[in-house]
Scaffold this active site. Structure first.
Site, PDB file in Angstrom:
ATOM      1  N   ARG A 119      39.168 -54.709 100.773  1.00  0.00           N
ATOM      2  CA  ARG A 119      38.102 -53.933 100.140  1.00  0.00           C
ATOM      3  C   ARG A 119      38.416 -52.453 100.307  1.00  0.00           C
ATOM      4  O   ARG A 119      38.785 -51.992 101.398  1.00  0.00           O
ATOM      5  CB  ARG A 119      36.739 -54.253 100.773  1.00  0.00           C
ATOM      6  CG  ARG A 119      36.198 -55.634 100.424  1.00  0.00           C
ATOM      7  CD  ARG A 119      35.744 -55.715  98.973  1.00  0.00           C
ATOM      8  NE  ARG A 119      35.114 -56.986  98.649  1.00  0.00           N
ATOM      9  CZ  ARG A 119      35.761 -58.029  98.151  1.00  0.00           C
ATOM     10  NH1 ARG A 119      37.070 -57.963  97.944  1.00  0.00           N
ATOM     11  NH2 ARG A 119      35.106 -59.147  97.852  1.00  0.00           N
ATOM     12  N   GLU A 164      35.992 -48.161  92.103  1.00  0.00           N
ATOM     13  CA  GLU A 164      36.824 -48.851  91.119  1.00  0.00           C
ATOM     14  C   GLU A 164      36.142 -48.828  89.753  1.00  0.00           C
ATOM     15  O   GLU A 164      35.025 -49.320  89.626  1.00  0.00           O
ATOM     16  CB  GLU A 164      37.072 -50.289  91.574  1.00  0.00           C
ATOM     17  CG  GLU A 164      37.851 -50.375  92.870  1.00  0.00           C
ATOM     18  CD  GLU A 164      38.119 -51.800  93.347  1.00  0.00           C
ATOM     19  OE1 GLU A 164      37.631 -52.754  92.694  1.00  0.00           O
ATOM     20  OE2 GLU A 164      38.823 -51.959  94.360  1.00  0.00           O
ATOM     21  N   HIS A 223      43.019 -53.956  91.476  1.00  0.00           N
ATOM     22  CA  HIS A 223      42.253 -55.067  92.054  1.00  0.00           C
ATOM     23  C   HIS A 223      42.656 -56.361  91.354  1.00  0.00           C
ATOM     24  O   HIS A 223      41.813 -57.126  90.859  1.00  0.00           O
ATOM     25  CB  HIS A 223      40.754 -54.823  91.923  1.00  0.00           C
ATOM     26  CG  HIS A 223      39.950 -55.584  92.946  1.00  0.00           C
ATOM     27  ND1 HIS A 223      38.780 -55.123  93.502  1.00  0.00           N
ATOM     28  CD2 HIS A 223      40.157 -56.798  93.527  1.00  0.00           C
ATOM     29  CE1 HIS A 223      38.294 -56.006  94.353  1.00  0.00           C
ATOM     30  NE2 HIS A 223      39.119 -57.043  94.390  1.00  0.00           N
TER      31      HIS A 223
END
Length: 323
Positions: free
Chosen positions: A236, A265, A283
């Site tokens: 994370r 993000e 990601h």
């Protein structure tokens, strides 16, 4: 009996793989884009089930507003975006997919580690620019005989530890939430956080985002690591203070970094892109066609078990722990 299922997960979930399960319970599914708790409440009014990704915040307020909600399906492993305790207090079951993308994320972390270690991005750019000079990526240190530190030792980290066996490296583990029995058979050494930072040539993060881990990689942490160390984060983004990371890279306090996740993000700060010893991905470590199908089928079937009044296979009892 018909059920209403709201899906706030357009990136990961493949509804086709869960269609059979939903059809069997007479569920009507609707995909929404809820970027805030307020939007989620408005979209899910009257819903019996929510399927959410990591970016959808299922807060105490959301749960208190959705009176008809029976189950929240988290399409993934981490549940830091779901208030599990508030759900339990309201009789709402939370399920996740604890075996999701173990191979994908561990392989991605290993790929980033090796790419940084071998300076592949710098070498690739050099060749594309018409150069043919082996030395532009230096200095490069041998991976064999090095020490890899794993922060968190859940299922993904254990998959990575198994893959590292072929590289003849020592593996240190920091995870205050695992027992000695959890480490058995992995040829790893349990240690404290400071020792892991001090002795590791590579540090790979596999902890969830909690109050305990938020910002744990700050200026002090990066300052403790050797100058030749490489840092990899596929967990994370907010576990890392990106300003401190960039400062460490700018001062040659780190040799490189592999980042699949960011503080925000998409990222709002592009300073990290100034460094040619950083490898980034959007990601994407979770992704394979197989993992998406397995994810959708697993979480959909478990949500439908709850809607039928059955016990789910993967209930989440608490948001604590790093596993």
């Amino acid at each position: 009996m018909s059920h209403r299922v709201i899906v706030s997960d357009s990136k990961i979930l493949n509804l086709d793989a869960g269609a059979t399960a939903f059809a069997a319970v007479g569920a009507e599914t609707e995909v929404v884009k809820a970027e805030s708790p307020e939007e989620l409440v408005a979209a899910a009014d009257g819903a019996n089930a929510l399927l959410v990704d990591a970016g959808t915040q299922v807060t105490e307020r959301v749960l208190s507003e959705l009176d008809s909600l029976k189950v929240v399906g988290r399409s993934g492993i981490g549940v830091d975006n779901v208030d599990v305790d508030a759900a339990r207090e309201r009789g709402v079951t939370v399920v996740n997919v604890p075996d999701y993308c173990l191979d994908e994320v561990s392989s991605h972390a290993l790929g980033m580690l090796l790419s940084c270690a071998r300076r592949l991005p710098a070498l690739d750019r050099s060749v594309r620019e018409g150069e043919w000079d082996w030395s532009v990526g230096g200095p490069i240190r041998r991976v064999r005989g090095s020490t890899v530190g794993l922060v968190g030792f859940g299922k993904i980290a254990r998959s990575l530890a198994a893959k590292l066996r072929g590289f003849d490296v020592d593996v240190l583990v920091y995870d205050p939430h695992v027992s000695e029995g959890d480490l058995a058979g992995f040829s790893v050494t349990r240690t404290g956080f400071d020792r892991l930072l001090t002795e590791s040539d590579f540090v790979s993060v596999h902890a969830p985002l909690t109050d305990e881990t938020h910002g744990m990689f700050d200026a002090d942490a990066f300052g403790t690591m050797p100058d030749h160390a490489i840092f990899v984060n596929t967990a994370r983004g907010p576990i890392v203070d990106e300003g401190a990371l960039c400062d460490a890279l700018a001062s040659d306090g780190l040799a490189g970094a592999g980042l699949d996740v960011r503080e925000s993000e998409p990222p709002t700060d592009d300073r990290v892109f100034e460094f040619d010893n950083v490898v980034c991905s959007p990601h994407a470590a979770f992704y394979s066609e197989e993992s998406r199908r397995e994810l959708s089928r697993s979480v959909s079937e478990d949500v439908c078990r709850v809607l039928r009044g059955e016990k789910p296979r993967n209930p989440v009892e608490t948001g604590d722990g790093w596993g």
